[in-house]
Design an enzyme around this catalytic site. Structure first.
Site, PDB file in Angstrom:
ATOM      1  N   HIS A 102       0.897  -1.209  -0.194  1.00 32.46           N
ATOM      2  CA  HIS A 102       0.022  -0.067  -0.038  1.00 32.46           C
ATOM      3  C   HIS A 102       0.992   1.244   0.102  1.00 32.46           C
ATOM      4  O   HIS A 102       1.612   1.325   0.833  1.00 32.46           O
ATOM      5  CB  HIS A 102      -1.054  -0.025   0.995  1.00 32.46           C
ATOM      6  CG  HIS A 102      -1.686  -0.976   1.198  1.00 32.46           C
ATOM      7  ND1 HIS A 102      -3.106  -1.177   0.715  1.00 32.46           N
ATOM      8  CD2 HIS A 102      -1.476  -2.642   1.660  1.00 32.46           C
ATOM      9  CE1 HIS A 102      -3.728  -2.517   0.838  1.00 32.46           C
ATOM     10  NE2 HIS A 102      -2.722  -3.024   1.588  1.00 32.46           N
ATOM     11  N   LEU A 103       0.688   2.183  -1.045  1.00 33.18           N
ATOM     12  CA  LEU A 103       1.462   3.324  -0.993  1.00 33.18           C
ATOM     13  C   LEU A 103       0.881   4.611  -0.741  1.00 33.18           C
ATOM     14  O   LEU A 103       1.527   5.504  -0.508  1.00 33.18           O
ATOM     15  CB  LEU A 103       2.078   3.387  -2.468  1.00 33.18           C
ATOM     16  CG  LEU A 103       3.318   2.217  -2.856  1.00 33.18           C
ATOM     17  CD1 LEU A 103       3.775   2.565  -4.242  1.00 33.18           C
ATOM     18  CD2 LEU A 103       4.432   2.711  -1.842  1.00 33.18           C
ATOM     19  N   ARG A 104      -0.498   4.500  -0.847  1.00 32.70           N
ATOM     20  CA  ARG A 104      -1.479   5.615  -0.581  1.00 32.70           C
ATOM     21  C   ARG A 104      -1.163   6.567  -1.561  1.00 32.70           C
ATOM     22  O   ARG A 104      -0.768   6.474  -2.694  1.00 32.70           O
ATOM     23  CB  ARG A 104      -1.007   6.278   0.923  1.00 32.70           C
ATOM     24  CG  ARG A 104      -1.198   5.137   2.002  1.00 32.70           C
ATOM     25  CD  ARG A 104      -2.452   4.436   2.163  1.00 32.70           C
ATOM     26  NE  ARG A 104      -2.260   3.599   3.533  1.00 32.70           N
ATOM     27  CZ  ARG A 104      -2.898   2.594   3.528  1.00 32.70           C
ATOM     28  NH1 ARG A 104      -3.668   1.936   2.640  1.00 32.70           N
ATOM     29  NH2 ARG A 104      -3.072   1.972   4.688  1.00 32.70           N
ATOM     30  N   HIS A 123      -1.896 -12.200   1.702  1.00 29.52           N
ATOM     31  CA  HIS A 123      -1.409 -12.300   3.201  1.00 29.52           C
ATOM     32  C   HIS A 123      -2.022 -13.214   4.052  1.00 29.52           C
ATOM     33  O   HIS A 123      -3.053 -13.066   4.996  1.00 29.52           O
ATOM     34  CB  HIS A 123      -1.814 -10.733   3.844  1.00 29.52           C
ATOM     35  CG  HIS A 123      -3.285  -9.983   3.549  1.00 29.52           C
ATOM     36  ND1 HIS A 123      -4.430 -10.710   3.283  1.00 29.52           N
ATOM     37  CD2 HIS A 123      -3.387  -8.908   2.858  1.00 29.52           C
ATOM     38  CE1 HIS A 123      -5.246 -10.135   2.894  1.00 29.52           C
ATOM     39  NE2 HIS A 123      -4.645  -8.789   2.692  1.00 29.52           N
ATOM     40  N   LEU A 129      -5.373  -6.553   9.001  1.00 32.22           N
ATOM     41  CA  LEU A 129      -6.378  -7.413   8.563  1.00 32.22           C
ATOM     42  C   LEU A 129      -5.717  -8.309   7.377  1.00 32.22           C
ATOM     43  O   LEU A 129      -5.111  -7.598   6.740  1.00 32.22           O
ATOM     44  CB  LEU A 129      -7.542  -6.681   8.352  1.00 32.22           C
ATOM     45  CG  LEU A 129      -8.314  -6.185   9.376  1.00 32.22           C
ATOM     46  CD1 LEU A 129      -9.592  -5.439   8.970  1.00 32.22           C
ATOM     47  CD2 LEU A 129      -9.013  -7.224  10.123  1.00 32.22           C
ATOM     48  N   HIS A 143      -0.355   4.179   8.091  1.00 33.10           N
ATOM     49  CA  HIS A 143      -1.463   4.722   8.618  1.00 33.10           C
ATOM     50  C   HIS A 143      -0.779   5.953   9.659  1.00 33.10           C
ATOM     51  O   HIS A 143       0.028   5.336  10.464  1.00 33.10           O
ATOM     52  CB  HIS A 143      -2.435   4.120   9.668  1.00 33.10           C
ATOM     53  CG  HIS A 143      -3.318   3.199   8.600  1.00 33.10           C
ATOM     54  ND1 HIS A 143      -4.412   3.718   8.065  1.00 33.10           N
ATOM     55  CD2 HIS A 143      -3.437   1.821   8.318  1.00 33.10           C
ATOM     56  CE1 HIS A 143      -5.086   2.647   7.277  1.00 33.10           C
ATOM     57  NE2 HIS A 143      -4.431   1.497   7.491  1.00 33.10           N
ATOM     58  N   ALA A 168      -6.354  -0.479  10.728  1.00 34.75           N
ATOM     59  CA  ALA A 168      -5.654  -1.805  10.560  1.00 34.75           C
ATOM     60  C   ALA A 168      -4.896  -1.503   9.618  1.00 34.75           C
ATOM     61  O   ALA A 168      -4.885  -0.986   8.418  1.00 34.75           O
ATOM     62  CB  ALA A 168      -6.861  -2.950  10.073  1.00 34.75           C
TER      63      ALA A 168
HETATM   64  C1  NCD Z   1      -4.697  -2.401   4.643  1.00 37.64           C
HETATM   65  C2  NCD Z   1      -4.733  -0.884   4.523  1.00 37.64           C
HETATM   66  O1  NCD Z   1      -4.637  -0.249   5.223  1.00 37.64           O
HETATM   67  O2  NCD Z   1      -4.760  -0.574   3.420  1.00 37.64           O
HETATM   68  N1  NCD Z   1      -4.845  -2.848   6.100  1.00 37.64           N
HETATM   69  C3  NCD Z   1      -4.511  -3.974   6.586  1.00 37.64           C
HETATM   70  O3  NCD Z   1      -4.534  -4.325   7.989  1.00 37.64           O
HETATM   71  N2  NCD Z   1      -3.662  -4.914   5.928  1.00 37.64           N
HETATM   72  C4  NCD Z   1      -5.664  -3.081   3.904  1.00 37.64           C
HETATM   73  C5  NCD Z   1      -5.549  -4.691   3.586  1.00 37.64           C
HETATM   74  O4  NCD Z   1      -4.799  -4.866   2.937  1.00 37.64           O
HETATM   75  O5  NCD Z   1      -6.423  -5.350   4.395  1.00 37.64           O
HETATM   76 ZN    ZN Z   2      -3.102  -5.081   1.822  1.00 35.50          ZN
END
Ligand code: NCD
Ligand code: ZN
Length: 349
Positions: A20-22, A179, A224, A256, A268
């Site tokens: 995730h790079l946002r 995952h 998650l 986050h 999460a």
């Molecule tokens: C991920 C996110 O923050 O984008 N969060 C995580 O807990 N893994 C979304 C995801 O992959 O479930």
């Molecule tokens: Zn993810």
């Protein structure tokens, strides 16, 4: 070929197959940590709004590349967010782009920014058919939603209720079970045909659910799918270090800001990007399986995605490093995995 001594490990530069790079300042704060360690990364599309078509993905790719330091030769591999309305036409456009490498299936409501996810997988069958025809993999967030299922059982129930029928209906569809966290998921992947593979995160091979509560509630261990029992952790670690090409590296680094995790209803996601490869090295080393790291990190994922293996090499050294308490995240702070602790491996500068 990797070379290993007691103190050094030289391997082909790896790829991260779940990242995730946002966007915006968050993107610019995180992307170069990944680019320092990984040649390529499968970039998740769960932005606000989600990346649902090729045009959006191409624009996002440009924004990513603008933030990458010029000393790195980093390639973002783009994905689209599957919805109930993803059309066959948009799958064809994605496949023809050569830039879109997969579609991500979030069950609606399963995780961060998944509210526009799929409400019933049957609604996507025409799109899945088109993906199968063009060879685009389906990346699966494998958890059912709903209050009737215990949060620790969501992956196992997903396998029974959704994934098993899906894999039967689409035997030629490439499916990456993202995952994975349970023995049940490991077994499912091993028993499935060679179209089915899985990514494995550092947290799910190093931590179990006790780590959510050790000494008090630990928001930076909340992700998650949620951490599972020790028996599951061991099964996932064994899969990662087994030399089975169905299992490869995907950090699921999910940044986050600190204040959105250390709060009464925290987000999460575990932010592992700054030291991801070193943390995997520590896990493989502790399991006595360092010789399996290169294939897991640098070969199997590329082979699965029909990408050429990288050729550039990098070296890790076995030397303890301190992990900072926090890092800058735009105008805010972010707490990395192992914050305030140490890692027994580090990248050779
Ligand atoms: C991920 C996110 O923050 O984008 N969060 C995580 O807990 N893994 C979304 C995801 O992959 O479930
Ligand atoms: Zn993810």
């Amino acid at each position: 070929m990797q070379t290993i001594t007691q103190k050094e490990l030289t391997l082909v530069k790896p790829d991260d197959f779940h990242l995730h790079l946002r966007d915006g300042v968050a993107l610019s704060s995180v992307v170069n940590y990944t680019a320092a360690q990984f040649s390529r990364a499968i970039v998740m599309p769960n932005l606000k709004p989600p990346v649902v078509n090729t045009e959006m993905a191409l624009a996002y790719r440009e924004r990513i590349l603008r933030c990458v330091d010029e000393k790195y030769n980093f390639e973002p591999l783009m994905t689209l967010y599957l919805t109930d309305n993803t059309s066959v036409e948009s799958i064809k456009t994605a496949a023809e782009s050569n830039i879109i490498k997969a579609l991500k299936y979030y069950p609606a409501g399963a995780t961060t920014n998944s509210d526009q996810g799929v409400t019933d997988i049957k609604k996507t069958y025409a799109a899945l058919e088109a993906m199968m025809g063009s060879g685009l993999p389906l990346l699966v967030h494998g958890e059912v939603t709903g209050d009737d299922v215990d949060v620790f059982d969501r992956e196992a129930v997903f396998i029974d209720k959704v994934l098993t029928p899906l894999a039967k209906d689409f035997t030629e569809l490439k499916i990456v079970f993202e995952h994975i966290t349970t023995r049940a998921a490991v077994d499912f992947v091993m028993e499935s045909n060679d179209k089915v593979a899985a990514t494995i995160t550092p947290q799910h091979i190093l931590l179990n659910r006790n780590d959510l509560f050790k000494g008090g509630l630990q928001p930076h261990h909340y992700c998650l799918p949620i951490l599972k029992a020790e028996n599951d952790r061991q099964a996932v670690l064994t899969a990662a270090t087994s030399g089975n090409p169905k299992f490869f590296l995907g950090t699921d680094s999910a940044p986050h800001a600190r204040n959105t995790k250390e709060t009464s209803c925290g987000c999460a996601g575990i932010y592992s990007a700054p030291n991801a490869l070193e943390i995997y090295a520590e896990a493989f080393d502790s399991a006595g399986q360092l010789d399996k790291l290169e294939a897991f990190a640098s070969h199997y994922g590329a082979d699965y995605y029909d990408l050429p293996r990288n050729t550039e090499q990098m070296t890790l050294i076995k030397k303890e490093q301190a992990i900072p308490e926090f890092l800058p995240f735009g105008d805010e702070e972010i707490v990395p995995f192992r914050a305030g602790g140490t890692c027994s491996w580090q990248l050779k500068k």
